[in-house]
Design an enzyme around this catalytic site. Structure first.
Site, PDB file in Angstrom:
ATOM      1  N   TYR A 101      37.774  90.753-122.522  1.00 56.72           N
ATOM      2  CA  TYR A 101      37.798  91.664-121.373  1.00 56.72           C
ATOM      3  C   TYR A 101      37.824  93.099-121.900  1.00 56.72           C
ATOM      4  CZ  TYR A 101      39.456  94.465-117.489  1.00 56.72           C
ATOM      5  OH  TYR A 101      39.559  95.438-116.535  1.00 56.72           O
ATOM      6  N   GLU A 189      33.991  97.989-115.786  1.00 54.72           N
ATOM      7  CA  GLU A 189      34.612  96.784-116.336  1.00 54.72           C
ATOM      8  C   GLU A 189      33.573  95.803-116.841  1.00 54.72           C
ATOM      9  OE1 GLU A 189      38.273  94.800-114.282  1.00 54.72           O
ATOM     10  OE2 GLU A 189      36.492  93.760-113.578  1.00 54.72           O
TER      11      GLU A 189
END
Lengths: 377, 288
Positions: A101, A189
């Site tokens: 991530y 993101e």
């Protein structure tokens, strides 16, 4: 303003962030052509602006072009959380060794961008934050200096990356930060950032949210707005500079000021009703603004009664009352109204409205009680 | 006593020749605020409501010695106006402007921190010390002097609460609107600590709303640092997640920032939370 995955990926690739080979498609036929070009296994991904696409069946694999066409047809016929799927992204399917991530957000309390990385990619980052917060590493960035390469390296070490991935990871992190700043994002993101079995790092998913306050200086991004992101009423409100959010209740609300608008919704709920919307008409409350707001509120068929709550402040209440009356003349609503006016010349304002047979109230509580009662009948 | 502004405030109005700037300059003067100068680049030498206009903040300071600035400049130019005031040496800046991009605000915030300059706002109604100075856009007449400090992220909701306080004869020491944006110059904690130090303030009203964790941090601060009673109201119990409720900062994101969490945080440390705006004044009356 949220961008779609395919739009976010297009942005990312401009900043040197590797993305899977892929194309966006609006028809099964286009999906087949895209899959043919890729020439191997593909992922078909619904492009809707809500979370939980995967769980809803909006992301599926297809072995070849023929299957891609079939799968795309299925997905394009879906609604996900009420939103119709109008486009799919056809991406090469990646051989996944590891899912990471990487994201940048604004930390409100610190007043700084924060870059976050985790070795637990591929799942909701809030979920990771709840379950194992120690697996999320954060670096606060000085906005006057920007992200420094050593900070990107630090994150790479924190999440236990292999030595050979250090350089590509840093380059992605620096690209992501640059993309975040130059596009006035409030969120950028990559989840997951995939390490492929061949050892490459690729952004398998992408999410970018643009700060609405900055759209004036990004006309190119403003054009990317998806009409499905808003209801038609929300879209009309935006064109009048009115903040409007549609909800599920039966009592329409028109209020000046965002905080007071929320408080008005809360008081309606407190007295047993349910707000149909949030609406802030902003300063002034001129007749045309009030008329537009009324049309928007009444376009919701669930609305059984309307509460107008205006704190006059510097604006004179008699002027507001006249504005409301002119607007009612034009809109001719069929549902009952309760008006509460406070501030300069409030008595005169109330008198004008009472003469027009409108239900008036002096306190917010009284107004809420009356409107909840009227909505029942 | 009071906080931030008082009868010694010498106010500079940036953007004084604009529609908003002009209108509110008149309102502030009517209230008795000592407005000493205005700035609009290229309009130096003019007068607005009897106030001299200068081209730059530096010139205004040289001629009139303001100690506070209020900004009515449109969003694309407001950060520049803040930098100009800060670089010229103004220690307190109140920014009314709504719609400044958050990426600009984080730069402003970090720059001002280094300089030691205080910013209130942006996207706020300003600051008023009743009977002394009004530095903002709030209706002056609903305020009366007294012992209650008010701090809020909202505009009209604050007027609503102040109006209810005044009707009960509960005056205000100072009422501060800190702004509805996600990144603001001064947060709840900083204002709470000023009220704690201020001898005139006997109780504080805190008006919060959904979004961020500023209320939660305020609750921790109240528990550990404050001796004066605080009464809270939090707007947005019925707000849905993921939707911006008017204010750029009023949004429930990633499951955090809900009114319920904030109310729980206050109640956990013994801060009474009103269920509707009017109840705030009832509880204040009880605690005083």
């Amino acid at each position: 303003m949220k961008l779609h995955e395919y739009q976010s990926k297009q942005l990312f690739s401009r900043y040197g962030i590797p993305i899977p080979q892929g194309e966006v498609a609006s028809t099964p036929e286009e999906a087949r052509q895209a899959a043919e070009k890729i020439g191997r296994k593909v992922a078909i991904k619904a492009q809707v602006l809500v979370g939980g696409r995967g769980k809803a069946g909006g992301i599926r694999l297809a072995r070849d072009a023929a299957e891609a066409e079939k799968v795309a047809a299925d997905i394009l016929a879906m609604k996900i959380k009420g939103l119709p799927v109008r486009k799919v992204l056809v991406d090469e399917a990646l051989e996944i060794a590891k899912e990471l991530y990487l994201g940048v957000v604004i930390d409100r309390a610190q007043g700084k961008p924060v870059m976050m990385a985790s070795s637990e990619g591929g799942v909701d980052i809030e979920e990771v934050a709840r379950r194992s917060p120690e697996k999320i590493f954060k670096i606060a960035i000085d906005p006057l200096l920007g992200l420094k390469p050593y900070q990107a390296r630090e994150l790479a070490f924190c999440i236990g990356l292999e030595k050979e991935h250090l350089r590509p990871f840093s380059s992605i992190a620096l690209g992501l930060y640059k993309c975040f700043v130059e596009n006035d994002a409030s969120l950028a993101e990559i989840n997951p950032l995939v390490v492929t079995s061949e050892g490459k790092l690729i952004a398998a998913d992408a999410k970018v949210v643009i700060d609405d306050n900055a759209l004036y200086r990004h006309p190119d991004l403003a054009q990317m707005r998806d009409v499905d992101e808003e209801t038609p009423a929300e879209r009309e409100a935006r064109s009048f500079g009115i903040s409007y959010v549609q909800l599920d209740g039966e009592i329409g609300c028109m209020v000046n000021g965002a905080g007071l608008a929320m408080a008005t919704m809360d008081v309606i709920k407190l007295y047993g009703g349910n707000p149909a919307n949030f609406l802030d008409i902003g300063g002034g409350a001129k007749a045309e603004q009030v008329a537009a707001a009324l049309r928007i509120i009444l376009s919701d068929p669930k609305v059984k009664a309307v509460l107008i709550n205006i704190f006059g402040g510097i604006t004179r209440c008699d002027e507001v009352a006249r504005g409301i009356l002119t607007a009612l003349e034009e809109v001719k609503p069929k549902v009952p109204f309760v008006v509460r006016l406070v501030g300069t010349n409030e008595d005169e304002g109330r008198r004008l409205l009472a003469e027009a047979n409108m239900v008036t109230a002096t306190s917010l509580i009284e107004a809420a009680q009356k409107v909840v009662e009227l909505a029942k009948t | 006593m009071s906080i931030l502004v008082n009868k010694h405030t010498r106010l500079l109005v940036q953007g004084i020749t604009g529609r908003e700037g002009r209108f509110h300059t008149r309102k502030m003067l009517e209230y008795g605020t000592n407005v000493v100068a205005g700035v609009t680049p290229g309009r130096g030498g003019e007068w607005v409501e009897g106030v001299p206009v200068f081209d730059t903040v530096k010139e205004a300071i040289k001629a009139t010695e303001p100690n506070t600035s209020i900004i009515y400049v449109p969003a694309p130019f407001a950060p520049d106006a803040i930098y100009e005031a800060a670089d010229a040496g103004i220690p307190l800046i109140v920014c009314i402007t709504e719609g400044i991009p958050v990426q600009e605000m984080i730069k402003v915030k970090n720059y001002l921190k280094e300089k030691g300059v205080r910013l209130i706002g942006p996207n706020c109604p300003g600051v008023i010390t009743p009977g002394e100075a009004k530095v903002g856009i709030m209706p002056g007449h609903i305020h009366i002097p007294g012992p209650v400090g008010v701090v809020s992220r909202s505009g009209t909701l604050t007027y609503e609460v102040v109006n209810a306080l005044t009707r009960r004869g509960l005056g205000q020491s100072t009422a501060v609107g800190i702004g509805g944006d996600p990144v603001i110059g001064t947060d709840f904690i900083e204002i709470l600590s000023m009220f704690e130090e201020d001898p005139q303030t006997e109780a504080v009203v805190l008006i919060g709303e959904i979004g961020g964790r500023d209320e939660e941090r305020a609750a921790e601060f109240i528990a550990s640092e404050m001796t004066k009673p605080v009464v809270a109201f939090v707007a947005g119990r019925t707000a849905p997640p993921g939707k911006r409720m008017g204010h750029a900062g009023a949004i429930i994101e990633g499951g955090t920032g809900t009114a319920q969490e904030k109310i729980a945080a206050f109640e956990a440390v013994g801060v009474k939370v009103a269920s509707h705006p009017e109840e705030v004044s009832e509880i204040i009356e009880e605690v005083l």
